[in-house]
Structure formats: C-alpha cells, structure tokens
Design an enzyme around this catalytic site. Structure first.
Site, short mmCIF file in Angstrom:
data_model
loop_
_atom_site.label_atom_id
_atom_site.label_comp_id
_atom_site.label_asym_id
_atom_site.label_seq_id
_atom_site.Cartn_x
_atom_site.Cartn_y
_atom_site.Cartn_z
N GLU A 22 1.11 -1.63 -0.37
CA GLU A 22 -0.25 0.23 0.12
C GLU A 22 0.75 1.52 -0.10
O GLU A 22 1.49 1.06 1.09
CB GLU A 22 -0.56 -0.34 1.04
CG GLU A 22 -2.35 -1.37 1.31
CD GLU A 22 -2.76 -0.95 0.13
OE1 GLU A 22 -3.43 0.45 -0.33
OE2 GLU A 22 -3.69 -2.47 -0.37
N GLU A 28 2.12 7.42 4.10
CA GLU A 28 2.04 8.55 6.34
C GLU A 28 2.93 7.78 7.02
O GLU A 28 3.04 8.74 7.57
CB GLU A 28 0.73 7.70 6.01
CG GLU A 28 -0.68 8.49 4.88
CD GLU A 28 -1.75 7.31 5.03
OE1 GLU A 28 -2.81 7.99 3.61
OE2 GLU A 28 -1.51 6.38 5.62
N GLU A 63 -6.19 4.48 8.04
CA GLU A 63 -5.64 3.57 6.28
C GLU A 63 -5.56 2.38 6.60
O GLU A 63 -5.77 1.79 5.33
CB GLU A 63 -4.14 4.24 6.12
CG GLU A 63 -3.98 3.98 4.48
CD GLU A 63 -4.60 4.60 3.74
OE1 GLU A 63 -5.13 3.65 2.82
OE2 GLU A 63 -4.36 5.68 4.05
N LYS A 88 -16.33 1.05 -0.31
CA LYS A 88 -15.01 1.86 -0.05
C LYS A 88 -14.61 3.39 -0.07
O LYS A 88 -14.35 4.09 0.04
CB LYS A 88 -14.25 1.91 -1.83
CG LYS A 88 -14.13 0.05 -1.34
CD LYS A 88 -14.00 -0.63 -3.30
CE LYS A 88 -13.22 -1.94 -3.11
NZ LYS A 88 -12.53 -2.17 -4.18
N SER A 92 -12.00 6.08 2.38
CA SER A 92 -11.39 6.50 1.41
C SER A 92 -11.88 8.02 2.35
O SER A 92 -10.91 8.61 2.48
CB SER A 92 -11.91 7.13 0.18
OG SER A 92 -11.15 8.11 -0.38
#
Length: 120
Positions: A22, A28, A63, A88, A92
């Site tokens: 990811e 991040e 996340e 989804k 987000s």
C-alpha cells in the site's frame, strides 16, 4: 500466552502487508517517522507531543482499517455494486477526515509556537 502470540503475529502480518503493498500507507508512515523529531521540537509539553504524534497514528490506523475494508469488499465481489462503492468511498472519506484533523492539529501547534495563534 498462545492467544497473545497469535494476536501479535496477525497484527505483524497486517502491518507487513500494508508496508509491502500500500503506497498510501508507506507515504503516511514516512511522514510519521520524519515528523517525530519535528514534533519533539514543536512540543512545549508531553501532551502536545502526544497530540502531534497521536494525530498521525490515527491516520495510520484509519489507513489500516480502510485497507482491510477494501480487501473485504474485493473478496466479496469484483462487480461494480453501489454498496461496495459506498463502503470503499466511506473508508476513503475516513482517511481524508483523519488527515484533515492531523493537519489542523499540526497547523494549530505550529501557529501557536510561532506566535501566530495566541493561547486563550
């Protein structure tokens, strides 16, 4: 003790997966690591340091949850379905909200540190 070890192993597997697969999580996480010394410099107290770093941990946690939600949706169906799109999109949006919260916290602390935001 086995239950604790299994829980740790499962957590490690999840973390390993997002680090390998990811890009958003890697970005991040990199921001989090770079921000640690900055947070130390900006913080006038342990509370402010925890607020700064904690806001970024919340982004990482969200996340992780979003990635899990997306994986579950993909496992249920690869078809275009409104319910899966909504799930989804909501995941987000949760990430976006936590990033916004972290940004507001960081900007507020920076503004206060440099006298741009006086304390009440």
């Amino acid at each position: 003790m086995n239950r604790i070890l299994n829980a740790f192993r499962n957590s490690w597997n999840g973390l390993s997966h997002v680090i390998r697969n990811e890009a958003a999580f890697r970005q991040e996480a990199a921001i989090f690591l770079v921000s640690l010394p900055v947070a130390y410099f900006l913080a006038d107290s342990v509370f402010v340091f925890l607020l700064l770093t904690g806001s970024l941990v919340i982004v990482l946690t969200t996340e992780l949850m979003n990635t899990g939600l997306e994986a579950l949706c993909d496992a249920l169906s690869r078809e275009t379905r409104d319910e899966i799109r909504i799930a989804k999109d909501c995941g987000s949006a949760a990430v976006a909200l936590t990033i916004t919260l972290a940004g507001v916290i960081w900007l507020s602390v920076i503004a206060q540190k440099f006298g741009l935001l006086p304390l009440p």
